[in-house]
Design a protein around this motif. Structure first.
Motif, PDB file in Angstrom:
ATOM      1  N   LYS A 105       8.087  -6.054   0.404  1.00 37.41           N
ATOM      2  CA  LYS A 105       7.930  -4.808   0.260  1.00 37.41           C
ATOM      3  C   LYS A 105       6.317  -4.633  -0.310  1.00 37.41           C
ATOM      4  O   LYS A 105       5.637  -3.837   0.345  1.00 37.41           O
ATOM      5  N   PHE A 106       6.097  -5.257  -1.317  1.00 36.50           N
ATOM      6  CA  PHE A 106       4.718  -5.255  -1.773  1.00 36.50           C
ATOM      7  C   PHE A 106       3.619  -5.485  -0.502  1.00 36.50           C
ATOM      8  O   PHE A 106       2.788  -4.844  -0.461  1.00 36.50           O
ATOM      9  N   GLN A 107       3.768  -6.505   0.283  1.00 37.67           N
ATOM     10  CA  GLN A 107       2.898  -6.830   1.411  1.00 37.67           C
ATOM     11  C   GLN A 107       3.037  -5.881   2.413  1.00 37.67           C
ATOM     12  O   GLN A 107       2.078  -5.479   2.967  1.00 37.67           O
ATOM     13  N   THR A 108       4.380  -5.187   2.644  1.00 37.68           N
ATOM     14  CA  THR A 108       4.415  -4.202   3.638  1.00 37.68           C
ATOM     15  C   THR A 108       3.483  -3.052   3.062  1.00 37.68           C
ATOM     16  O   THR A 108       2.871  -2.117   4.014  1.00 37.68           O
ATOM     17  N   GLU A 109       3.706  -2.643   1.867  1.00 28.21           N
ATOM     18  CA  GLU A 109       3.001  -1.412   1.249  1.00 28.21           C
ATOM     19  C   GLU A 109       1.529  -1.342   1.606  1.00 28.21           C
ATOM     20  O   GLU A 109       0.831  -0.477   1.637  1.00 28.21           O
ATOM     21  N   ARG A 110       0.869  -2.597   1.237  1.00 29.03           N
ATOM     22  CA  ARG A 110      -0.412  -2.967   1.085  1.00 29.03           C
ATOM     23  C   ARG A 110      -0.851  -2.701   2.488  1.00 29.03           C
ATOM     24  O   ARG A 110      -2.330  -2.129   2.736  1.00 29.03           O
ATOM     25  N   GLU A 111      -0.461  -3.198   3.389  1.00 26.56           N
ATOM     26  CA  GLU A 111      -0.608  -2.886   4.903  1.00 26.56           C
ATOM     27  C   GLU A 111      -0.755  -1.623   5.377  1.00 26.56           C
ATOM     28  O   GLU A 111      -1.866  -1.162   6.054  1.00 26.56           O
ATOM     29  N   ARG A 112       0.018  -0.816   4.708  1.00 26.25           N
ATOM     30  CA  ARG A 112       0.157   0.777   4.821  1.00 26.25           C
ATOM     31  C   ARG A 112      -0.832   1.389   4.149  1.00 26.25           C
ATOM     32  O   ARG A 112      -1.179   2.658   4.184  1.00 26.25           O
ATOM     33  N   GLY A 113      -1.538   0.838   3.025  1.00 28.44           N
ATOM     34  CA  GLY A 113      -2.751   1.271   2.315  1.00 28.44           C
ATOM     35  C   GLY A 113      -1.791   2.182   1.125  1.00 28.44           C
ATOM     36  O   GLY A 113      -2.468   3.009   0.523  1.00 28.44           O
ATOM     37  N   GLU A 114      -0.443   1.516   0.719  1.00 23.86           N
ATOM     38  CA  GLU A 114       0.163   2.304  -0.272  1.00 23.86           C
ATOM     39  C   GLU A 114       0.165   1.535  -1.481  1.00 23.86           C
ATOM     40  O   GLU A 114       0.158   0.337  -1.489  1.00 23.86           O
ATOM     41  N   ASN A 115      -0.075   2.297  -2.644  1.00 21.41           N
ATOM     42  CA  ASN A 115       0.057   1.523  -3.767  1.00 21.41           C
ATOM     43  C   ASN A 115      -1.120   0.569  -4.024  1.00 21.41           C
ATOM     44  O   ASN A 115      -0.895  -0.697  -4.542  1.00 21.41           O
ATOM     45  N   ILE A 116      -2.183   0.521  -3.671  1.00 20.91           N
ATOM     46  CA  ILE A 116      -3.737  -0.213  -3.503  1.00 20.91           C
ATOM     47  C   ILE A 116      -4.391   0.236  -5.081  1.00 20.91           C
ATOM     48  O   ILE A 116      -4.485   1.348  -5.003  1.00 20.91           O
ATOM     49  N   PRO A 117      -4.311  -0.761  -5.834  1.00 14.50           N
ATOM     50  CA  PRO A 117      -5.255  -0.634  -7.159  1.00 14.50           C
ATOM     51  C   PRO A 117      -6.663  -0.237  -6.800  1.00 14.50           C
ATOM     52  O   PRO A 117      -7.075  -0.364  -5.600  1.00 14.50           O
ATOM     53  N   GLU A 118      -7.210   0.484  -7.535  1.00 16.26           N
ATOM     54  CA  GLU A 118      -8.460   0.944  -7.660  1.00 16.26           C
ATOM     55  C   GLU A 118      -9.562  -0.464  -7.482  1.00 16.26           C
ATOM     56  O   GLU A 118      -9.375  -1.501  -7.680  1.00 16.26           O
ATOM     57  N   ASN A 119     -10.608  -0.064  -6.467  1.00 19.60           N
ATOM     58  CA  ASN A 119     -11.576  -1.330  -6.062  1.00 19.60           C
ATOM     59  C   ASN A 119     -10.841  -2.142  -5.107  1.00 19.60           C
ATOM     60  O   ASN A 119     -11.249  -3.159  -5.081  1.00 19.60           O
ATOM     61  N   TRP A 120      -9.750  -1.958  -4.607  1.00 16.68           N
ATOM     62  CA  TRP A 120      -8.983  -2.874  -3.473  1.00 16.68           C
ATOM     63  C   TRP A 120      -8.931  -2.242  -2.466  1.00 16.68           C
ATOM     64  O   TRP A 120      -9.243  -1.052  -2.271  1.00 16.68           O
ATOM     65  N   VAL A 121      -8.722  -2.843  -1.254  1.00 23.81           N
ATOM     66  CA  VAL A 121      -8.541  -2.278   0.146  1.00 23.81           C
ATOM     67  C   VAL A 121      -7.228  -2.617   0.820  1.00 23.81           C
ATOM     68  O   VAL A 121      -6.883  -3.862   0.487  1.00 23.81           O
ATOM     69  N   PRO A 122      -6.926  -1.888   1.762  1.00 25.46           N
ATOM     70  CA  PRO A 122      -5.637  -2.263   2.370  1.00 25.46           C
ATOM     71  C   PRO A 122      -5.924  -3.581   3.097  1.00 25.46           C
ATOM     72  O   PRO A 122      -6.796  -3.965   3.529  1.00 25.46           O
TER      73      PRO A 122
END
Length: 174
Positions: free
Chosen positions: A49-66
């Motif tokens: 789920k974490f990896q899927t969310e990151r790909e969608r640009g969800e729950n990305i920490p500040e100064n991080w990118v999808p």
């Protein structure tokens, strides 16, 4: 490399194969690359789920990118490697991270898998609209430098980290 390999998105159907991959890294005592592999897979559904969310640009920490994560998988569904593709570069990634981070499990190295993994990852960067991908490696990592050069890497200016570690930076045009 004796068998065909493919990139797959993280999936719970490969849980045991991925845990074996992760344990191979842990047993080696080496730094785990790319960074997403260092996440403990004990709650496997949460990891996917974490990896899927990151790909969608969800729950990305500040100064991080999808980013998108793919696993390099054999015909027998053995996880051989992993790649993390950043969809864009911020200042830190431009200097020392690049678009693509990849790693091959220690027990499967020097078989040509890294070159194939990077080639497949470059197809994914092209799909994301990245026409020129930045790939970096430690200056001491001759194998990774060879992999990058084998995929068309053109050397750019090195970056020296705060601890003195030298990173070689390469651009690969898709």
């Amino acid at each position: 490399m004796s068998e065909q390999v493919r990139l797959v998105k993280p999936t719970v159907t490969l849980e045991q194969a991925y845990v074996d991959f992760y344990q191979d890294w842990i047993a080696s005592g080496e730094d785990i690359v790319p960074w997403v592999v260092s996440k403990d897979p004990a709650d496997f559904e949460a990891l996917v789920k974490f990896q899927t969310e990151r790909e969608r640009g969800e729950n990305i920490p500040e100064n991080w990118v999808p980013d998108s994560t793919y696993w390099l998988v054999s015909e027998q569904d053995k996880v051989i490697g992993a790649v993390n593709i950043r969809h864009e570069l911020n200042d830190k990634l431009f200097q020392s991270g690049g678009h693509i981070g990849y790693g091959i499990r220690p027990s499967e190295r020097q078989k040509g898998y890294a070159t194939k993994l990077l080639a497949l990852a470059l197809h994914k960067t092209k799909e994301l609209g990245i026409s020129k991908a930045l790939v970096v490696c430690d200056a001491t990592n001759i194998g990774s430098e060879r992999t990058i050069r084998n995929n068309g890497g053109v050397e750019d200016t090195d970056f020296i980290e705060e601890d003195g570690n030298v990173l070689k930076r390469f651009w690969i045009t898709n």
